[in-house]
Motif scaffolding. Sequence first.
Motif, PDB file in Angstrom:
ATOM      1  N   THR A 208       9.499  22.787  55.557  1.00  0.00           N
ATOM      2  CA  THR A 208       9.336  21.799  54.489  1.00  0.00           C
ATOM      3  C   THR A 208       8.751  20.494  54.989  1.00  0.00           C
ATOM      4  N   PHE A 209       8.469  20.439  56.311  1.00  0.00           N
ATOM      5  CA  PHE A 209       7.927  19.217  56.925  1.00  0.00           C
ATOM      6  C   PHE A 209       6.413  19.134  56.688  1.00  0.00           C
ATOM      7  N   THR A 210       5.719  20.234  56.941  1.00  0.00           N
ATOM      8  CA  THR A 210       4.257  20.221  56.828  1.00  0.00           C
ATOM      9  C   THR A 210       3.776  19.793  55.445  1.00  0.00           C
ATOM     10  N   PRO A 211       4.381  20.270  54.338  1.00  0.00           N
ATOM     11  CA  PRO A 211       3.924  19.819  53.021  1.00  0.00           C
ATOM     12  C   PRO A 211       4.028  18.307  52.823  1.00  0.00           C
ATOM     13  N   VAL A 212       5.050  17.689  53.429  1.00  0.00           N
ATOM     14  CA  VAL A 212       5.184  16.231  53.339  1.00  0.00           C
ATOM     15  C   VAL A 212       4.003  15.555  54.026  1.00  0.00           C
ATOM     16  N   LEU A 213       3.644  16.058  55.205  1.00  0.00           N
ATOM     17  CA  LEU A 213       2.513  15.489  55.933  1.00  0.00           C
ATOM     18  C   LEU A 213       1.209  15.712  55.170  1.00  0.00           C
ATOM     19  N   LEU A 253      -0.035  16.029  65.261  1.00  0.00           N
ATOM     20  CA  LEU A 253       1.270  15.626  64.757  1.00  0.00           C
ATOM     21  C   LEU A 253       2.278  16.720  65.077  1.00  0.00           C
ATOM     22  N   CYS A 254       3.260  16.381  65.929  1.00  0.00           N
ATOM     23  CA  CYS A 254       4.314  17.326  66.297  1.00  0.00           C
ATOM     24  C   CYS A 254       5.575  16.957  65.525  1.00  0.00           C
ATOM     25  N   THR A 255       6.102  17.885  64.751  1.00  0.00           N
ATOM     26  CA  THR A 255       7.259  17.589  63.914  1.00  0.00           C
ATOM     27  C   THR A 255       8.504  18.256  64.479  1.00  0.00           C
ATOM     28  N   GLY A 256       9.606  17.500  64.449  1.00  0.00           N
ATOM     29  CA  GLY A 256      10.886  18.040  64.882  1.00  0.00           C
ATOM     30  C   GLY A 256      11.087  17.985  66.381  1.00  0.00           C
ATOM     31  N   GLY A 257      12.321  18.231  66.795  1.00  0.00           N
ATOM     32  CA  GLY A 257      12.644  18.261  68.218  1.00  0.00           C
ATOM     33  C   GLY A 257      12.563  16.912  68.900  1.00  0.00           C
ATOM     34  N   MET A 258      12.833  15.826  68.160  1.00  0.00           N
ATOM     35  CA  MET A 258      12.644  14.484  68.720  1.00  0.00           C
ATOM     36  C   MET A 258      13.946  13.779  69.079  1.00  0.00           C
ATOM     37  N   SER A 259      15.103  14.396  68.830  1.00  0.00           N
ATOM     38  CA  SER A 259      16.363  13.717  69.139  1.00  0.00           C
ATOM     39  C   SER A 259      16.771  14.015  70.580  1.00  0.00           C
ATOM     40  N   VAL A 260      18.008  13.687  70.913  1.00  0.00           N
ATOM     41  CA  VAL A 260      18.485  13.879  72.295  1.00  0.00           C
ATOM     42  C   VAL A 260      19.281  15.170  72.455  1.00  0.00           C
ATOM     43  N   ASP A 261      19.291  16.034  71.441  1.00  0.00           N
ATOM     44  CA  ASP A 261      19.983  17.319  71.565  1.00  0.00           C
ATOM     45  C   ASP A 261      19.317  18.177  72.645  1.00  0.00           C
ATOM     46  N   PRO A 262      20.083  19.053  73.312  1.00  0.00           N
ATOM     47  CA  PRO A 262      19.526  19.865  74.406  1.00  0.00           C
ATOM     48  C   PRO A 262      18.310  20.684  73.998  1.00  0.00           C
ATOM     49  N   LEU A 304       7.068  13.255  65.543  1.00  0.00           N
ATOM     50  CA  LEU A 304       7.650  12.723  64.313  1.00  0.00           C
ATOM     51  C   LEU A 304       9.097  13.183  64.153  1.00  0.00           C
ATOM     52  N   PRO A 305      10.032  12.249  64.047  1.00  0.00           N
ATOM     53  CA  PRO A 305      11.436  12.625  63.842  1.00  0.00           C
ATOM     54  C   PRO A 305      11.649  13.163  62.430  1.00  0.00           C
ATOM     55  N   GLY A 306      12.803  13.774  62.220  1.00  0.00           N
ATOM     56  CA  GLY A 306      13.080  14.419  60.945  1.00  0.00           C
ATOM     57  C   GLY A 306      13.055  13.487  59.753  1.00  0.00           C
ATOM     58  N   CYS A 307      13.311  12.194  59.951  1.00  0.00           N
ATOM     59  CA  CYS A 307      13.351  11.253  58.828  1.00  0.00           C
ATOM     60  C   CYS A 307      12.023  11.193  58.085  1.00  0.00           C
ATOM     61  N   VAL A 308      10.909  11.481  58.778  1.00  0.00           N
ATOM     62  CA  VAL A 308       9.599  11.451  58.129  1.00  0.00           C
ATOM     63  C   VAL A 308       9.549  12.477  56.999  1.00  0.00           C
ATOM     64  N   MET A 309      10.343  13.542  57.140  1.00  0.00           N
ATOM     65  CA  MET A 309      10.348  14.614  56.140  1.00  0.00           C
ATOM     66  C   MET A 309      11.096  14.203  54.875  1.00  0.00           C
ATOM     67  N   TYR A 310      12.191  13.437  55.026  1.00  0.00           N
ATOM     68  CA  TYR A 310      13.026  13.184  53.852  1.00  0.00           C
ATOM     69  C   TYR A 310      13.036  11.729  53.382  1.00  0.00           C
ATOM     70  N   ALA A 311      12.676  10.772  54.231  1.00  0.00           N
ATOM     71  CA  ALA A 311      12.687   9.365  53.823  1.00  0.00           C
ATOM     72  C   ALA A 311      11.358   9.001  53.153  1.00  0.00           C
ATOM     73  N   GLU A 312      11.437   8.136  52.162  1.00  0.00           N
ATOM     74  CA  GLU A 312      10.241   7.742  51.422  1.00  0.00           C
ATOM     75  C   GLU A 312       9.220   7.076  52.346  1.00  0.00           C
ATOM     76  N   ARG A 313       9.704   6.135  53.179  1.00  0.00           N
ATOM     77  CA  ARG A 313       8.821   5.429  54.110  1.00  0.00           C
ATOM     78  C   ARG A 313       9.502   5.326  55.465  1.00  0.00           C
ATOM     79  N   THR A 314       8.693   5.486  56.521  1.00  0.00           N
ATOM     80  CA  THR A 314       9.206   5.406  57.888  1.00  0.00           C
ATOM     81  C   THR A 314       8.158   4.730  58.764  1.00  0.00           C
TER      82      THR A 314
END
Length: 358
Positions: A208-213, A253-262, A304-314
């Motif tokens: 659902t990230f790519t359609p936002v971009l 544009l690389c989406t996801g996998g941007m937090s500090v989780d393993p 791009l962190p996950g917020c780009v997918m769900y937040a109106e502006r980042t």
Amino acid sequence: MKVISTKDAVGCILCHDITQIIKGHTKGPVFRKGHIVTEEDIPVLLRVGKENLYVWEPKEGMLHEDEGAEILRQFCQGGSRKEAAFEGEKKCFRYMSASRASEGKIELTAEMDGLFKVDKKALYEVNSQGEMMIATRHGNTEVRKGDKLAGMRVIPLVISREKMDKAGDAIRQENGGKPILSLLPFVPKRVAVITTGSEVYKGRIKDTFTPVLEEKLGHYPVTIISRTVCDDDPQMVTDAIRGALEMGADLVLCTGGMSVDPDDRTPLAIRNSGAKIVIYGAPVLPGAMFLLSYMEGGQAVMGLPGCVMYAERTIFDLVLPRVLADDPVTKEEIATLGEGGLCLNCPVCTYPNCGFGK
């Protein structure tokens, strides 16, 4: 200026508005400040009770407000009247059109979509002089054709040439005499989208990230040349980045996998692609885990962190216009975004007509 009998004012320039009041009908200026009096104007002026007028009296070393406004325009746009191309009542220069001077005021309007830039220090130098002013919209913001960019005017009716020269000297000392304002057109670019995450790669959830971009990019002159889905394997993501660049991508544009989780390894994958990291982490909410990097050839690679997918502006909305206008973003500039970098999540988003990112 001087006082002169209205009957002797033909050919003179008015130094003040002439107002007419007709009870129950109208109240407003019959003639504006700066109007050149004609023979036909005399009866009108006498009918509104003007036996005498304040008129412009040229003096050595003094400029009329409209002349001063034209100099301010040159500070903003660069170029002279001869260099500017007239189109009807406007003159266009550097993708900005300027209204004709009226009552010491000139306004600039965008003639194309692009990135608006302001030299803040040079602007400050002018506005510190007194008796003159330039007001602009915020710099480093996206504008569209027809948007108002700036207004400028000389405050008194007349101003000394020496004072205008002093302002020009201050600009030259600050930036070498470059225009205070600029409008950078958006450059057509080829974009590659790389979606990361085992849950998407293995089909457990829908991307659902790519359609936002795609929706955001649709407002710019870009072409999406590839859409790739990768597992959480950093080598797979690195290979996808390199493959996109080989295909001619100007922006990856690389989406996801941007937090500090393993399992979040996108920053490592971007680094291993050979990109030079400008920042990983920004003082903007939403968007703190954003990553910006550039390849040696100038291509931008973003994480791009996950917020780009769900937040109106980042932060993505703040950086994307600059990248698409070929305006390199620095670490220092990202650091300045802290003030104004907090999105208030308004019930109705009015961006860019708000304080976010400014």
